[in-house]
Design a protein around this motif. Structure first.
Motif, mmCIF file in Angstrom:
data_model
loop_
_atom_site.group_PDB
_atom_site.id
_atom_site.type_symbol
_atom_site.label_atom_id
_atom_site.label_comp_id
_atom_site.label_asym_id
_atom_site.label_seq_id
_atom_site.Cartn_x
_atom_site.Cartn_y
_atom_site.Cartn_z
ATOM 1 N N LEU A 50 32.769 -49.296 -43.673
ATOM 2 C CA LEU A 50 33.909 -48.882 -42.839
ATOM 3 C C LEU A 50 34.064 -49.811 -41.633
ATOM 4 C CD1 LEU A 50 33.651 -44.996 -42.888
ATOM 5 C CD2 LEU A 50 35.409 -46.432 -43.961
ATOM 6 N N ARG A 51 32.961 -50.217 -41.048
ATOM 7 C CA ARG A 51 33.015 -51.138 -39.909
ATOM 8 C C ARG A 51 33.655 -52.466 -40.329
ATOM 9 N NH1 ARG A 51 27.521 -49.066 -39.404
ATOM 10 N NH2 ARG A 51 27.572 -47.507 -37.759
ATOM 11 N N ILE A 52 33.205 -52.982 -41.447
ATOM 12 C CA ILE A 52 33.723 -54.256 -41.945
ATOM 13 C C ILE A 52 35.199 -54.120 -42.299
ATOM 14 C CG2 ILE A 52 33.564 -55.909 -43.856
ATOM 15 C CD1 ILE A 52 30.475 -55.332 -43.785
ATOM 16 N N ARG A 53 35.546 -53.061 -42.973
ATOM 17 C CA ARG A 53 36.950 -52.829 -43.334
ATOM 18 C C ARG A 53 37.817 -52.790 -42.081
ATOM 19 N NH1 ARG A 53 39.741 -49.301 -47.492
ATOM 20 N NH2 ARG A 53 41.714 -48.701 -46.534
ATOM 21 N N GLY A 54 37.385 -52.021 -41.094
ATOM 22 C CA GLY A 54 38.158 -51.897 -39.866
ATOM 23 C C GLY A 54 38.335 -53.221 -39.152
ATOM 24 N N LEU A 55 37.272 -53.997 -39.057
ATOM 25 C CA LEU A 55 37.363 -55.293 -38.387
ATOM 26 C C LEU A 55 38.300 -56.242 -39.123
ATOM 27 C CD1 LEU A 55 33.628 -55.664 -37.379
ATOM 28 C CD2 LEU A 55 35.575 -55.502 -35.787
ATOM 29 N N LYS A 56 38.226 -56.250 -40.438
ATOM 30 C CA LYS A 56 39.121 -57.114 -41.216
ATOM 31 C C LYS A 56 40.577 -56.691 -41.029
ATOM 32 C CE LYS A 56 35.901 -58.549 -44.849
ATOM 33 N NZ LYS A 56 35.577 -58.448 -46.292
ATOM 34 N N GLU A 57 40.822 -55.396 -41.089
ATOM 35 C CA GLU A 57 42.187 -54.906 -40.899
ATOM 36 C C GLU A 57 42.683 -55.203 -39.487
ATOM 37 O OE1 GLU A 57 42.107 -51.149 -44.059
ATOM 38 O OE2 GLU A 57 41.977 -50.749 -41.900
ATOM 39 N N LEU A 58 41.824 -54.978 -38.492
ATOM 40 C CA LEU A 58 42.208 -55.239 -37.112
ATOM 41 C C LEU A 58 42.496 -56.723 -36.902
ATOM 42 C CD1 LEU A 58 42.662 -54.110 -34.270
ATOM 43 C CD2 LEU A 58 40.207 -54.407 -33.852
ATOM 44 N N ALA A 59 41.653 -57.586 -37.417
ATOM 45 C CA ALA A 59 41.881 -59.028 -37.292
ATOM 46 C C ALA A 59 43.225 -59.415 -37.899
ATOM 47 C CB ALA A 59 40.752 -59.818 -37.951
ATOM 48 N N GLY A 60 43.523 -58.868 -39.064
ATOM 49 C CA GLY A 60 44.808 -59.167 -39.704
ATOM 50 C C GLY A 60 45.988 -58.687 -38.891
ATOM 51 N N ALA A 61 45.888 -57.480 -38.351
ATOM 52 C CA ALA A 61 46.981 -56.927 -37.538
ATOM 53 C C ALA A 61 47.194 -57.750 -36.279
ATOM 54 C CB ALA A 61 46.682 -55.473 -37.185
ATOM 55 N N LEU A 62 46.105 -58.150 -35.616
ATOM 56 C CA LEU A 62 46.220 -58.939 -34.396
ATOM 57 C C LEU A 62 46.796 -60.319 -34.683
ATOM 58 C CD1 LEU A 62 42.853 -58.090 -32.576
ATOM 59 C CD2 LEU A 62 45.070 -56.931 -32.389
ATOM 60 N N ALA A 63 46.324 -60.944 -35.739
ATOM 61 C CA ALA A 63 46.823 -62.276 -36.103
ATOM 62 C C ALA A 63 48.305 -62.223 -36.462
ATOM 63 C CB ALA A 63 46.011 -62.843 -37.265
ATOM 64 N N ASP A 64 48.684 -61.242 -37.263
ATOM 65 C CA ASP A 64 50.096 -61.113 -37.640
ATOM 66 C C ASP A 64 50.984 -60.931 -36.417
ATOM 67 O OD1 ASP A 64 49.386 -61.336 -40.303
ATOM 68 O OD2 ASP A 64 49.644 -59.189 -40.748
ATOM 69 N N ALA A 65 50.503 -60.179 -35.443
ATOM 70 C CA ALA A 65 51.299 -59.914 -34.243
ATOM 71 C C ALA A 65 51.413 -61.143 -33.350
ATOM 72 C CB ALA A 65 50.679 -58.756 -33.458
ATOM 73 N N ALA A 66 50.356 -61.917 -33.228
ATOM 74 C CA ALA A 66 50.321 -63.024 -32.270
ATOM 75 C C ALA A 66 50.853 -64.340 -32.815
ATOM 76 C CB ALA A 66 48.889 -63.214 -31.770
ATOM 77 N N VAL A 67 50.929 -64.470 -34.134
ATOM 78 C CA VAL A 67 51.301 -65.754 -34.726
ATOM 79 C C VAL A 67 52.671 -66.209 -34.204
ATOM 80 C CG1 VAL A 67 52.426 -64.846 -36.829
ATOM 81 C CG2 VAL A 67 51.300 -67.082 -36.873
ATOM 82 N N GLY A 68 52.731 -67.487 -33.838
ATOM 83 C CA GLY A 68 53.973 -68.070 -33.369
ATOM 84 C C GLY A 68 54.330 -67.757 -31.925
ATOM 85 N N LYS A 69 53.446 -67.062 -31.234
ATOM 86 C CA LYS A 69 53.695 -66.701 -29.837
ATOM 87 C C LYS A 69 52.627 -67.349 -28.956
ATOM 88 C CE LYS A 69 55.533 -62.205 -31.221
ATOM 89 N NZ LYS A 69 55.266 -62.294 -32.663
ATOM 90 N N ALA A 70 52.919 -67.446 -27.668
ATOM 91 C CA ALA A 70 51.951 -68.041 -26.750
ATOM 92 C C ALA A 70 51.834 -67.204 -25.492
ATOM 93 C CB ALA A 70 52.387 -69.457 -26.389
ATOM 94 N N ALA A 71 50.685 -67.321 -24.854
ATOM 95 C CA ALA A 71 50.379 -66.704 -23.557
ATOM 96 C C ALA A 71 50.840 -65.249 -23.500
ATOM 97 C CB ALA A 71 50.947 -67.543 -22.427
ATOM 98 N N GLY A 72 51.718 -64.917 -22.555
ATOM 99 C CA GLY A 72 52.125 -63.526 -22.329
ATOM 100 C C GLY A 72 52.738 -62.856 -23.546
ATOM 101 N N ALA A 73 53.562 -63.571 -24.286
ATOM 102 C CA ALA A 73 54.183 -62.988 -25.484
ATOM 103 C C ALA A 73 53.125 -62.689 -26.544
ATOM 104 C CB ALA A 73 55.255 -63.915 -26.037
ATOM 105 N N ALA A 74 52.175 -63.603 -26.707
ATOM 106 C CA ALA A 74 51.100 -63.389 -27.681
ATOM 107 C C ALA A 74 50.201 -62.243 -27.246
ATOM 108 C CB ALA A 74 50.279 -64.666 -27.863
ATOM 109 N N LEU A 75 49.866 -62.212 -25.958
ATOM 110 C CA LEU A 75 49.028 -61.135 -25.439
ATOM 111 C C LEU A 75 49.697 -59.783 -25.632
ATOM 112 C CD1 LEU A 75 46.526 -60.187 -23.776
ATOM 113 C CD2 LEU A 75 48.021 -60.355 -21.766
ATOM 114 N N THR A 76 50.958 -59.692 -25.287
ATOM 115 C CA THR A 76 51.688 -58.424 -25.409
ATOM 116 C C THR A 76 51.747 -57.972 -26.860
ATOM 117 O OG1 THR A 76 52.968 -58.909 -23.427
ATOM 118 C CG2 THR A 76 53.891 -57.276 -24.959
ATOM 119 N N ALA A 77 52.102 -58.883 -27.755
ATOM 120 C CA ALA A 77 52.185 -58.530 -29.179
ATOM 121 C C ALA A 77 50.824 -58.109 -29.711
ATOM 122 C CB ALA A 77 52.739 -59.711 -29.972
#
Length: 187
Positions: free
Chosen positions: A57-84
């Motif tokens: 469950l820990r591994i699953r959660g970390l993988k899912e969280l990493a994917g969600a964070l990467a998807d949100a931040a991709v193509g953005k920088a600084a404040g926009a990336a942080l906010t997303a």
């Protein structure tokens, strides 16, 4: 009993549903067996016990969280990336409270797969923070501050601690804006 089509993946998926329903600390093999309508010993063919299941469950959660964070931040920088990224972090914690809680535990020494999953989250956060020109110790300090702020907020929110009349979304937006200002002025 009827065959439940158990596989290791289905057992972890069911455990994730149980965790999100009752909390990570209350996940038991009995609850997962009940989910499938099978006897408890049937699970042991697919998972090595409760600690092995919690690790998954820990591994699953970390993988899912990493994917969600990467998807949100991709193509953005600084404040926009942080906010997303911050909003994706909170959304993941809200949608998967039990599995999110599992992500808080550090990998055991020598657990390569768990360490890799945790490192995937760190890489995304580091990439966002590097957009502020941070490196070295400053980068580590900033990551720790950001993690403490986001984890603290979502944990308190999940625990029902924010009962005041002020809109919680507005408070979260202020937190993220404050982190942006702090990071922009880190040096």
């Amino acid at each position: 009993m009827a065959r439940a089509g158990l596989t290791p993946g289905r057992v972890v998926e069911a455990a994730a549903a149980v965790a999100d329903d009752v909390g990570f600390d209350r996940v038991t093999l009995a609850a997962v067996a009940d989910h499938f309508g099978v006897a408890l010993p049937s699970l042991y063919k697919h998972i090595g016990g409760i600690e092995a299941l919690r690790r998954e469950l820990r591994i699953r959660g970390l993988k899912e969280l990493a994917g969600a964070l990467a998807d949100a931040a991709v193509g953005k920088a600084a404040g926009a990336a942080l906010t997303a990224m911050a909003h994706a972090y909170r959304s993941y914690a809200q949608a998967h409270p039990g599995v999110y809680a599992a992500t808080a535990m550090a990998p055991a020494p020598g657990d390569v797969e768990h360490t890799q999953a945790a490192t995937a989250v760190q890489r995304v956060v580091f990439a966002v923070l590097e957009g502020y020109g941070l490196a070295g110790d400053a980068l580590v300090d900033a990551m720790r501050m950001l993690h403490a702020a986001l984890h603290g907020f979502v944990t308190l929110e999940d625990g029902g601690s924010f009962k005041m009349a002020r809109d919680v979304d507005a408070s979260f937006a202020r937190l993220v804006a404050a982190m942006d200002v702090a990071l922009a002025n880190w040096g």
